[in-house]
Design an enzyme around this catalytic site. Structure first.
Site, PDB file in Angstrom:
ATOM      1  N   TYR A  65       0.830  -1.216   0.000  1.00  0.00           N
ATOM      2  CA  TYR A  65       0.000   0.000   0.000  1.00  0.00           C
ATOM      3  C   TYR A  65       0.861   1.263   0.000  1.00  0.00           C
ATOM      4  CZ  TYR A  65      -4.204  -2.675   0.080  1.00  0.00           C
ATOM      5  OH  TYR A  65      -5.207  -3.521  -0.309  1.00  0.00           O
ATOM      6  N   HIS A 117     -15.112   2.317  -1.069  1.00  0.00           N
ATOM      7  CA  HIS A 117     -14.063   1.382  -0.652  1.00  0.00           C
ATOM      8  C   HIS A 117     -12.938   2.069   0.114  1.00  0.00           C
ATOM      9  CE1 HIS A 117     -15.443  -1.572  -4.056  1.00  0.00           C
ATOM     10  NE2 HIS A 117     -16.236  -1.583  -3.008  1.00  0.00           N
ATOM     11  N   GLU A 213     -14.395  -1.773 -22.679  1.00  0.00           N
ATOM     12  CA  GLU A 213     -14.805  -3.166 -22.946  1.00  0.00           C
ATOM     13  C   GLU A 213     -16.235  -3.386 -22.498  1.00  0.00           C
ATOM     14  OE1 GLU A 213     -12.251  -5.595 -20.604  1.00  0.00           O
ATOM     15  OE2 GLU A 213     -10.524  -5.320 -21.940  1.00  0.00           O
TER      16      GLU A 213
HETATM   17  C1  BJW Z   1     -11.559   1.905 -18.889  1.00  0.00           C
HETATM   18  C2  BJW Z   1     -10.391   2.560 -19.179  1.00  0.00           C
HETATM   19  C3  BJW Z   1     -10.494   3.791 -19.706  1.00  0.00           C
HETATM   20  C4  BJW Z   1      -9.816   0.591 -18.311  1.00  0.00           C
HETATM   21  N1  BJW Z   1     -11.730   4.300 -19.903  1.00  0.00           N
HETATM   22  N2  BJW Z   1     -12.762   2.311 -19.044  1.00  0.00           N
HETATM   23  C5  BJW Z   1     -22.532 -10.922  -3.854  1.00  0.00           C
HETATM   24  C6  BJW Z   1     -22.214 -11.788  -4.881  1.00  0.00           C
HETATM   25  C7  BJW Z   1     -20.917 -12.287  -5.028  1.00  0.00           C
HETATM   26  C8  BJW Z   1     -19.906 -11.926  -4.128  1.00  0.00           C
HETATM   27  C9  BJW Z   1     -20.222 -11.057  -3.117  1.00  0.00           C
HETATM   28  C10 BJW Z   1     -21.507 -10.570  -2.989  1.00  0.00           C
HETATM   29  N3  BJW Z   1     -21.514  -9.723  -1.904  1.00  0.00           N
HETATM   30  C11 BJW Z   1     -20.277  -9.678  -1.377  1.00  0.00           C
HETATM   31  C12 BJW Z   1     -19.475 -10.487  -2.082  1.00  0.00           C
HETATM   32  C13 BJW Z   1     -18.019 -10.694  -1.808  1.00  0.00           C
HETATM   33  C14 BJW Z   1     -17.118  -9.623  -2.354  1.00  0.00           C
HETATM   34  C15 BJW Z   1     -17.268  -9.612  -3.885  1.00  0.00           C
HETATM   35  O1  BJW Z   1     -17.916  -8.784  -4.471  1.00  0.00           O
HETATM   36  N4  BJW Z   1     -16.608 -10.525  -4.544  1.00  0.00           N
HETATM   37  C16 BJW Z   1     -16.672 -10.628  -6.027  1.00  0.00           C
HETATM   38  C17 BJW Z   1     -15.336 -10.141  -6.615  1.00  0.00           C
HETATM   39  C18 BJW Z   1     -16.995 -12.024  -6.403  1.00  0.00           C
HETATM   40  N5  BJW Z   1     -17.447  -8.312  -1.777  1.00  0.00           N
HETATM   41  C19 BJW Z   1     -16.974  -7.939  -0.612  1.00  0.00           C
HETATM   42  O2  BJW Z   1     -16.261  -8.670   0.061  1.00  0.00           O
HETATM   43  C20 BJW Z   1     -17.348  -6.549  -0.129  1.00  0.00           C
HETATM   44  N6  BJW Z   1     -17.813  -6.561   1.209  1.00  0.00           N
HETATM   45  C21 BJW Z   1     -19.006  -7.046   1.540  1.00  0.00           C
HETATM   46  O3  BJW Z   1     -19.768  -7.493   0.719  1.00  0.00           O
HETATM   47  O4  BJW Z   1     -19.284  -6.956   2.882  1.00  0.00           O
HETATM   48  C22 BJW Z   1     -20.446  -7.625   3.366  1.00  0.00           C
HETATM   49  C23 BJW Z   1     -20.011  -8.946   3.908  1.00  0.00           C
HETATM   50  C24 BJW Z   1     -19.157  -8.971   4.972  1.00  0.00           C
HETATM   51  C25 BJW Z   1     -18.773 -10.197   5.504  1.00  0.00           C
HETATM   52  C26 BJW Z   1     -19.202 -11.365   4.898  1.00  0.00           C
HETATM   53  C27 BJW Z   1     -20.038 -11.317   3.785  1.00  0.00           C
HETATM   54  C28 BJW Z   1     -20.444 -10.079   3.275  1.00  0.00           C
HETATM   55  C29 BJW Z   1     -16.139  -5.639  -0.065  1.00  0.00           C
HETATM   56  C30 BJW Z   1     -15.555  -5.398  -1.399  1.00  0.00           C
HETATM   57  C31 BJW Z   1     -14.294  -4.551  -1.260  1.00  0.00           C
HETATM   58  C32 BJW Z   1     -13.554  -4.476  -2.566  1.00  0.00           C
HETATM   59  N7  BJW Z   1     -12.296  -3.900  -2.368  1.00  0.00           N
HETATM   60  C33 BJW Z   1     -11.395  -3.749  -3.514  1.00  0.00           C
HETATM   61  C34 BJW Z   1      -9.950  -3.705  -3.001  1.00  0.00           C
HETATM   62  C35 BJW Z   1      -9.631  -2.429  -2.235  1.00  0.00           C
HETATM   63  C36 BJW Z   1      -8.267  -2.489  -1.707  1.00  0.00           C
HETATM   64  C37 BJW Z   1      -7.197  -2.267  -2.739  1.00  0.00           C
HETATM   65  O5  BJW Z   1      -7.343  -1.394  -3.599  1.00  0.00           O
HETATM   66  O6  BJW Z   1      -6.208  -2.941  -2.641  1.00  0.00           O
HETATM   67  O7  BJW Z   1     -11.743  -2.570  -4.246  1.00  0.00           O
HETATM   68  S1  BJW Z   1     -11.566  -5.015  -4.718  1.00  0.00           S
HETATM   69  C38 BJW Z   1     -11.166  -4.016  -6.098  1.00  0.00           C
HETATM   70  O8  BJW Z   1     -12.246  -4.149  -7.029  1.00  0.00           O
HETATM   71  C39 BJW Z   1     -11.166  -2.569  -5.569  1.00  0.00           C
HETATM   72  C40 BJW Z   1     -12.065  -1.897  -6.576  1.00  0.00           C
HETATM   73  O9  BJW Z   1     -12.668  -0.750  -6.000  1.00  0.00           O
HETATM   74  C41 BJW Z   1     -13.050  -2.968  -6.948  1.00  0.00           C
HETATM   75  C42 BJW Z   1     -13.735  -2.755  -8.275  1.00  0.00           C
HETATM   76  O10 BJW Z   1     -12.808  -2.804  -9.327  1.00  0.00           O
HETATM   77  P1  BJW Z   1     -13.011  -1.834 -10.574  1.00  0.00           P
HETATM   78  O11 BJW Z   1     -12.909  -0.441 -10.146  1.00  0.00           O
HETATM   79  O12 BJW Z   1     -14.229  -2.230 -11.296  1.00  0.00           O
HETATM   80  O13 BJW Z   1     -11.683  -2.151 -11.424  1.00  0.00           O
HETATM   81  P2  BJW Z   1     -11.409  -3.287 -12.518  1.00  0.00           P
HETATM   82  O14 BJW Z   1      -9.946  -3.376 -12.709  1.00  0.00           O
HETATM   83  O15 BJW Z   1     -12.104  -4.537 -12.159  1.00  0.00           O
HETATM   84  O16 BJW Z   1     -12.097  -2.729 -13.845  1.00  0.00           O
HETATM   85  C43 BJW Z   1     -11.595  -1.618 -14.550  1.00  0.00           C
HETATM   86  C44 BJW Z   1     -12.510  -1.349 -15.739  1.00  0.00           C
HETATM   87  O17 BJW Z   1     -12.112  -0.165 -16.370  1.00  0.00           O
HETATM   88  C45 BJW Z   1     -12.501  -2.450 -16.790  1.00  0.00           C
HETATM   89  O18 BJW Z   1     -13.844  -2.796 -17.112  1.00  0.00           O
HETATM   90  C46 BJW Z   1     -11.804  -1.804 -17.995  1.00  0.00           C
HETATM   91  O19 BJW Z   1     -12.315  -2.262 -19.237  1.00  0.00           O
HETATM   92  C47 BJW Z   1     -12.127  -0.347 -17.773  1.00  0.00           C
HETATM   93  N8  BJW Z   1     -11.186   0.624 -18.303  1.00  0.00           N
HETATM   94  N9  BJW Z   1      -9.307   1.721 -18.822  1.00  0.00           N
HETATM   95  C48 BJW Z   1     -12.834   3.553 -19.583  1.00  0.00           C
HETATM   96  N10 BJW Z   1      -9.429   4.554 -20.034  1.00  0.00           N
END
Ligand code: BJW
Length: 251
Positions: A65, A117, A213
């Site tokens: 980090y 987040h 995408e």
């Molecule tokens: C462009 C571009 C350009 C590129 N122009 N576009 C329900 C169903 C299934 C699973 C779950 C659910 N509920 C909860 C879960 C579990 C989990 C989850 O979602 N898992 C899935 C991955 C399967 N969620 C959690 O754990 C969450 N908490 C929670 O639900 O608490 C309740 C609970 C507690 C206890 C038990 C049970 C439930 C918390 C989620 C926290 C996510 N944190 C992160 C990491 C932060 C730390 C760090 O940074 O190190 O946050 S994960 C990571 O993904 C980060 C981001 O904010 C997040 C989203 O990613 P994002 O922003 O979408 O990025 P990318 O890389 O995925 O996409 C980029 C996009 O940009 C792409 O589409 C490109 O095409 C595009 N792009 N250049 C336009 N120029």
């Protein structure tokens, strides 16, 4: 040229949300998470982005980090962030709901932001709760609290952790009443954040996806603009200014 239907939506919309993800900061040089060049093509999230991983190896996770904090501080907001600053004045109600922890919306000058987040510029001690916030905060080499010796963690939401209640409630309320939501640069796979565009869709608001995408959200989006966030957000802001001036499409 934006589709005619979208121009009509823009002209009539009074309440808007920009829901942003890592893609909006890609043009500032900050790596996204998923995809071929994403952070997690090289590193496994379960080894770094959860609380157990932190307790197992606080030094490694903290150094990761600290490195990312350095990268974000070196980067600058790009025209996509700037366009969203301008958007604030072009709707009666406007909020940025961001999944990003990079602080770039704030640095660009946006005011109404829900950070789902967390923020990499905020840190706190697990022992005594002391806060270590802001760009003036420098990591010490041991990542421990000078007051009590406890571990200092970043104030961000790891997998399995709850989202901050107040920010989540603000985001949900905005999605419930939005005339339009711009979904910018997110893969829309992380929950509960990815529910927000579905909420807009369910209550009859329009969903405008801007992404280089397709994503799982593309099938429910009213408009999918395929390309760079900066290109389309700048174009939308220019169109909004023009429409607000001439009052075209407003009843
Ligand atoms: C462009 C571009 C350009 C590129 N122009 N576009 C329900 C169903 C299934 C699973 C779950 C659910 N509920 C909860 C879960 C579990 C989990 C989850 O979602 N898992 C899935 C991955 C399967 N969620 C959690 O754990 C969450 N908490 C929670 O639900 O608490 C309740 C609970 C507690 C206890 C038990 C049970 C439930 C918390 C989620 C926290 C996510 N944190 C992160 C990491 C932060 C730390 C760090 O940074 O190190 O946050 S994960 C990571 O993904 C980060 C981001 O904010 C997040 C989203 O990613 P994002 O922003 O979408 O990025 P990318 O890389 O995925 O996409 C980029 C996009 O940009 C792409 O589409 C490109 O095409 C595009 N792009 N250049 C336009 N120029």
């Amino acid at each position: 040229m934006l589709p005619e239907g979208l121009q009509r939506t823009l002209a009539r919309a009074r309440k808007a949300v920009a829901f942003t993800g890592a893609g909006i900061s890609a043009e500032s040089g900050i790596p996204t998470f998923r995809g071929d060049d994403g952070l997690w093509s090289k590193l496994r999230p379960e080894e770094l982005a959860n609380f157990d991983a932190f307790l197992r190896n606080p030094q490694l996770v903290s150094e990761w980090y600290a490195h990312r904090r350095h990268v974000t501080r070196e980067s600058r907001p790009n025209p996509a962030h700037d366009a969203l600053v301008e958007m604030e004045d072009l709707f009666d109600k406007f909020i940025i709901v961001t999944q990003n922890i990079d602080n770039l919306h704030r640095r660009a000058g946006s005011k109404n932001i829900a950070e789902l987040h967390g923020n990499i510029e905020r840190n706190y001690c697990l022992g005594c709760g002391a806060r270590y916030d802001g760009e003036e905060f420098e990591d010490n080499p041991t990542f421990t609290c000078p007051k009590c010796g406890g571990l200092i963690r970043p104030d961000i939401v790891w997998f399995g952790e709850m989202l901050p209640t107040e920010e989540w409630e603000k985001a949900e309320a905005a999605a419930e009443e939005a005339d339009v939501m711009f979904v910018v640069g997110t893969s829309a796979v992380v929950y509960p954040a990815a529910e927000l565009p579905m909420t807009v869709n369910r209550q009859g608001g329009k969903v405008v996806e801007i992404n280089i995408e397709e994503t799982p959200l593309t099938r429910i989006a009213d408009y999918s603009l395929r390309g760079q966030a900066s290109v389309f957000l700048v174009e939308i802001v220019e169109k909004l200014k023009e429409l607000r001036k001439v009052g075209k499409y407003t009843e």
